[in-house]
Design a protein around this motif. Structure first.
Motif, PDB file in Angstrom:
ATOM      1  N   VAL A 117       0.840  -1.199   0.000  1.00 30.63           N
ATOM      2  CA  VAL A 117       0.000   0.000   0.000  1.00 30.63           C
ATOM      3  C   VAL A 117       0.874   1.248   0.000  1.00 30.63           C
ATOM      4  O   VAL A 117       0.635   2.203  -0.752  1.00 30.63           O
ATOM      5  CB  VAL A 117      -0.951  -0.004   1.216  1.00 30.63           C
ATOM      6  N   ALA A 118       1.904   1.257   0.843  1.00 28.08           N
ATOM      7  CA  ALA A 118       2.793   2.419   0.917  1.00 28.08           C
ATOM      8  C   ALA A 118       3.573   2.619  -0.375  1.00 28.08           C
ATOM      9  O   ALA A 118       3.758   3.752  -0.836  1.00 28.08           O
ATOM     10  CB  ALA A 118       3.753   2.255   2.096  1.00 28.08           C
ATOM     11  N   ALA A 119       4.026   1.526  -0.988  1.00 27.62           N
ATOM     12  CA  ALA A 119       4.839   1.619  -2.201  1.00 27.62           C
ATOM     13  C   ALA A 119       4.039   2.095  -3.397  1.00 27.62           C
ATOM     14  O   ALA A 119       4.607   2.697  -4.329  1.00 27.62           O
ATOM     15  CB  ALA A 119       5.476   0.266  -2.504  1.00 27.62           C
ATOM     16  N   THR A 120       2.735   1.842  -3.386  1.00 25.69           N
ATOM     17  CA  THR A 120       1.902   2.201  -4.534  1.00 25.69           C
ATOM     18  C   THR A 120       1.034   3.433  -4.272  1.00 25.69           C
ATOM     19  O   THR A 120       0.298   3.860  -5.174  1.00 25.69           O
ATOM     20  CB  THR A 120       0.994   1.014  -4.933  1.00 25.69           C
ATOM     21  N   ASN A 121       1.115   3.989  -3.073  1.00 23.24           N
ATOM     22  CA  ASN A 121       0.334   5.190  -2.714  1.00 23.24           C
ATOM     23  C   ASN A 121       1.232   6.150  -1.931  1.00 23.24           C
ATOM     24  O   ASN A 121       0.955   6.503  -0.795  1.00 23.24           O
ATOM     25  CB  ASN A 121      -0.887   4.801  -1.881  1.00 23.24           C
ATOM     26  N   ARG A 122       2.283   6.579  -2.572  1.00 25.14           N
ATOM     27  CA  ARG A 122       3.334   7.311  -1.867  1.00 25.14           C
ATOM     28  C   ARG A 122       2.916   8.696  -1.398  1.00 25.14           C
ATOM     29  O   ARG A 122       3.525   9.242  -0.478  1.00 25.14           O
ATOM     30  CB  ARG A 122       4.588   7.379  -2.746  1.00 25.14           C
ATOM     31  N   GLN A 123       1.901   9.271  -1.991  1.00 24.74           N
ATOM     32  CA  GLN A 123       1.422  10.574  -1.539  1.00 24.74           C
ATOM     33  C   GLN A 123       0.354  10.448  -0.464  1.00 24.74           C
ATOM     34  O   GLN A 123       0.010  11.448   0.179  1.00 24.74           O
ATOM     35  CB  GLN A 123       0.862  11.361  -2.732  1.00 24.74           C
ATOM     36  N   ARG A 124      -0.137   9.244  -0.245  1.00 29.27           N
ATOM     37  CA  ARG A 124      -1.244   9.053   0.689  1.00 29.27           C
ATOM     38  C   ARG A 124      -0.792   8.474   2.023  1.00 29.27           C
ATOM     39  O   ARG A 124      -1.315   8.851   3.069  1.00 29.27           O
ATOM     40  CB  ARG A 124      -2.306   8.132   0.076  1.00 29.27           C
TER      41      ARG A 124
END
Length: 301
Positions: A117-124
């Motif tokens: 999740v963190a790797a694919t949603n770096r702005q979130r």
């Protein structure tokens, strides 16, 4: 629905919901106030894994604990068990609940999904807690080998190759879910009594139901897809703060080494007298570490 009732810090029952996201219907629990914190369970557990930690965190965070696709009371589709698809499920769930940015924490496979999740949603994703997991491509393969070092350790991951096999685990485990999963989970703990009968019963209920074994094994069968995904994501290291959380009895400092491969800003905490199910074995200590880590900066909220 689980018979294990979970409460917040004021003794109120958590709220349950279901959301259709990324073509799958996910069940989730939520409670508390404050910055949103997504809690992700491992295998073969469900969102009820967090039942001891919920009341310790709800005065600090808005907790969202979903059943991953294929687990608990979420749908159990035929496919979609790779880390990228599951990360999309979870990011869309947070969007549907109105959380544009959030924290994420996971243990075991929940930690791998949290990293995805963190790797694919770096702005979130603003911060990540990664507990007790080896990433595909960075060590899970080595720990599954049949050699003297692994057999004599407390962390021989023999099940990785077994669960990867098509149909064989289902044939051997179906009808024996209670003895198999209870024995396996207790064997990975420092204190076997931490796996309570009421919690184990919920996970066994899920694994014994229609399609209940599918998600458990398909997560492992997606290994080579996940390996490529992780190796690709790791080329661009996470810059957000990361807490590598580990047990002294099971994984030791391995989660730190895992995160050194994929992140630049890491804090490491190892829990003494603790095994693989940290939130059950040391709930007070895990809660303290998560509060100290996530609550140290709420400037985005």
């Amino acid at each position: 629905m689980s018979s294990l009732q979970i409460f917040d810090h004021q003794g109120a029952p958590v709220r349950h919901g279901k959301a259709k996201v990324n073509d799958v219907r996910l069940h989730y629990m939520t409670a508390g106030t404050g910055a949103p914190l997504l809690l992700l369970h491992g295998v073969p557990k469900t969102s009820t894994y967090w039942y001891r930690i919920f009341p310790l965190l709800t005065s600090h965070f808005t907790l969202i604990a979903p059943d991953i696709r294929g687990f608990g009371d979420s749908e159990k589709p035929i496919g979609g068990y790779d880390m990228a698809t599951i990360a999309t499920d979870l990011a869309e769930l947070m969007t549907s609940l109105g959380h544009d940015t959030f924290f994420v924490a996971g243990e075991d496979w929940g930690a791998a999904f949290a990293y995805a999740v963190a790797a694919t949603n770096r702005q979130r994703v603003k911060k990540l807690s990664y507990g007790e997991m080896l990433l595909p491509g960075f060590g899970i393969e080595k720990w599954s080998f049949l050699n003297k070092e692994n057999v004599e350790s407390v962390h021989w991951s023999w099940h990785v190759a077994f669960f990867f096999l098509r149909e064989i685990p289902e044939m051997l485990i179906r009808g024996k879910e209670e003895i198999f999963w209870t024995s396996w989970m207790k064997n990975e703990t420092y204190d076997p009594s931490a796996i309570s009968n009421v919690a184990a019963a919920d996970w066994i209920r899920s694994a014994s139901g229609p399609g209940g074994l599918r998600g458990i094994f398909e997560v492992y069968r997606a290994h080579f897809v996940n390996q490529e995904l992780v190796l690709g994501w790791s080329k661009d290291k996470l810059t957000i703060p990361v807490l590598a959380l580990s047990s002294a009895y099971f994984m030791g400092d391995e989660p730190l080494r895992q995160m050194e491969n994929v992140a630049a800003d890491i804090r490491f905490v190892e829990l003494e007298h603790c095994g693989h199910s940290m939130a059950l074995e040391q709930p007070q200590r895990v809660a303290e570490e998560l509060i100290n880590f996530f609550a140290s900066s709420h400037s985005d909220y």
